[in-house]
Design a protein around this motif. Sequence first.
Motif, PDB file in Angstrom:
ATOM      1  N   VAL A   7       0.795  -1.151   0.147  1.00 12.67           N
ATOM      2  CA  VAL A   7       0.216  -0.086  -0.015  1.00 12.67           C
ATOM      3  C   VAL A   7       0.791   1.212   0.011  1.00 12.67           C
ATOM      4  N   ILE A   8       0.744   2.001  -1.118  1.00 13.82           N
ATOM      5  CA  ILE A   8       1.458   3.204  -1.208  1.00 13.82           C
ATOM      6  C   ILE A   8       0.786   4.369  -0.446  1.00 13.82           C
ATOM      7  N   LEU A   9       1.399   4.890   0.596  1.00 13.52           N
ATOM      8  CA  LEU A   9       0.863   5.927   1.372  1.00 13.52           C
ATOM      9  C   LEU A   9       1.148   7.298   0.729  1.00 13.52           C
ATOM     10  N   GLU A  10       2.010   7.641  -0.130  1.00 17.36           N
ATOM     11  CA  GLU A  10       2.659   8.740  -0.711  1.00 17.36           C
ATOM     12  C   GLU A  10       2.587   9.847   0.479  1.00 17.36           C
ATOM     13  N   ASN A  11       3.836   9.559   1.158  1.00 16.48           N
ATOM     14  CA  ASN A  11       4.038  10.349   2.394  1.00 16.48           C
ATOM     15  C   ASN A  11       4.367  11.706   2.442  1.00 16.48           C
ATOM     16  N   TRP A  12       4.680  12.166   1.106  1.00 19.02           N
ATOM     17  CA  TRP A  12       4.881  13.609   1.067  1.00 19.02           C
ATOM     18  C   TRP A  12       3.793  14.551   1.284  1.00 19.02           C
ATOM     19  N   TYR A  13       2.534  13.924   0.905  1.00 15.68           N
ATOM     20  CA  TYR A  13       1.182  14.619   1.237  1.00 15.68           C
ATOM     21  C   TYR A  13       0.943  14.560   2.445  1.00 15.68           C
ATOM     22  N   LEU A  14       1.305  13.730   3.603  1.00 18.86           N
ATOM     23  CA  LEU A  14       0.683  13.443   4.918  1.00 18.86           C
ATOM     24  C   LEU A  14       1.433  14.058   6.098  1.00 18.86           C
ATOM     25  N   SER A  15       0.695  14.040   7.047  1.00 22.01           N
ATOM     26  CA  SER A  15       1.253  14.456   8.569  1.00 22.01           C
ATOM     27  C   SER A  15       1.839  13.358   8.991  1.00 22.01           C
ATOM     28  N   TYR A  63       2.402  -5.194   2.877  1.00 27.40           N
ATOM     29  CA  TYR A  63       3.523  -4.162   3.108  1.00 27.40           C
ATOM     30  C   TYR A  63       2.721  -2.669   3.288  1.00 27.40           C
ATOM     31  N   VAL A  64       3.417  -1.614   3.940  1.00 26.45           N
ATOM     32  CA  VAL A  64       3.277  -0.177   3.491  1.00 26.45           C
ATOM     33  C   VAL A  64       4.463   0.305   2.939  1.00 26.45           C
ATOM     34  N   LYS A  65       4.012   1.239   1.935  1.00 28.91           N
ATOM     35  CA  LYS A  65       5.148   1.712   1.221  1.00 28.91           C
ATOM     36  C   LYS A  65       5.128   3.185   1.163  1.00 28.91           C
ATOM     37  N   THR A  66       6.315   3.851   1.015  1.00 23.22           N
ATOM     38  CA  THR A  66       6.353   5.374   1.395  1.00 23.22           C
ATOM     39  C   THR A  66       5.831   6.226   0.192  1.00 23.22           C
ATOM     40  N   SER A  67       5.828   5.701  -0.987  1.00 28.33           N
ATOM     41  CA  SER A  67       5.792   6.678  -1.881  1.00 28.33           C
ATOM     42  C   SER A  67       5.779   6.034  -3.531  1.00 28.33           C
ATOM     43  N   THR A  68       5.405   6.798  -4.492  1.00 22.97           N
ATOM     44  CA  THR A  68       5.554   6.250  -5.764  1.00 22.97           C
ATOM     45  C   THR A  68       6.717   6.767  -6.395  1.00 22.97           C
ATOM     46  N   GLY A  69       7.548   7.793  -5.896  1.00 26.74           N
ATOM     47  CA  GLY A  69       8.553   8.374  -6.610  1.00 26.74           C
ATOM     48  C   GLY A  69       8.130   9.364  -7.654  1.00 26.74           C
ATOM     49  N   PHE A  70       7.010   9.835  -7.772  1.00 19.42           N
ATOM     50  CA  PHE A  70       6.345  10.815  -8.524  1.00 19.42           C
ATOM     51  C   PHE A  70       6.015  11.803  -8.053  1.00 19.42           C
ATOM     52  N   ALA A  71       6.033  11.918  -6.473  1.00 20.35           N
ATOM     53  CA  ALA A  71       5.607  13.144  -5.754  1.00 20.35           C
ATOM     54  C   ALA A  71       6.720  13.904  -5.393  1.00 20.35           C
ATOM     55  N   GLY A  72       6.750  14.664  -4.449  1.00 17.54           N
ATOM     56  CA  GLY A  72       7.770  15.904  -4.209  1.00 17.54           C
ATOM     57  C   GLY A  72       8.806  15.076  -3.531  1.00 17.54           C
ATOM     58  N   GLY A  73       8.747  13.997  -2.895  1.00 16.06           N
ATOM     59  CA  GLY A  73       9.871  13.593  -1.988  1.00 16.06           C
ATOM     60  C   GLY A  73       9.432  12.039  -1.900  1.00 16.06           C
TER      61      GLY A  73
END
Length: 218
Positions: A118-126, A144-154
């Motif tokens: 599961v990609i949370l896309e942490n760049w946008y989250l508190s 799994y939980v996953k940090t990001s897609t690689g396509f956001a800001g971080g």
Amino acid sequence: MIDHSLLRPELTRPEVLAGLATAREYATASVCVRPADVALAVAGLRGSGVAVGTVVGFPHGGATTATKERETAELVALGAAEIDMVIDVGRLRDGDVAYVEEQVAAVVVAADGRPVKVILENWYLSDEQKVAGCAASERAGAAYVKTSTGFAGGGATAADIALMRRSVSPSMGVKAAGGVRTLDALLTLRDLGATRFGATTTAAMLDDLARRLASRDG
């Protein structure tokens, strides 16, 4: 521990085939390919021991639950062995954790026993939202939980990996993706609890590892 990533939108078929060859040569855990490349990857990696993973709701996560279910079922039918899904980031930021959990659970069912990351896309989250997303994903049966897609800001950060590791049980995996480009970065995140890595610089990192091992043994 590496999912060799082949997700850039401009990749040509020859470039995808070259990426598959890299994954086979270095015996990565998997490749993570675009949905349209799943059949190609399944054929190209047959007998290699490298799993074929792909993405659902990628990269923004805003598709409906029914769309994500259908996409997952189609990709499983094509031979995908692992599914990396993007949550509806806006719904999580709204505080609608139940919606996020129900959507993840629907994809888990559609994946029919295959691991869902599961990609949370942490760049946008508190941090509070990251913790809530981790808990919802685990309750929904994701692997799994996953940090990001690689396509956001971080991408993956040490702080996020440590937070995610604390937020799920020891049996759940944590995948670091986005910006993991060196062996030292990978090892740092591994020591903080990451168990899988999305990477495009796979060959460079594993060549570096081989050099270090040879120097140590020498």
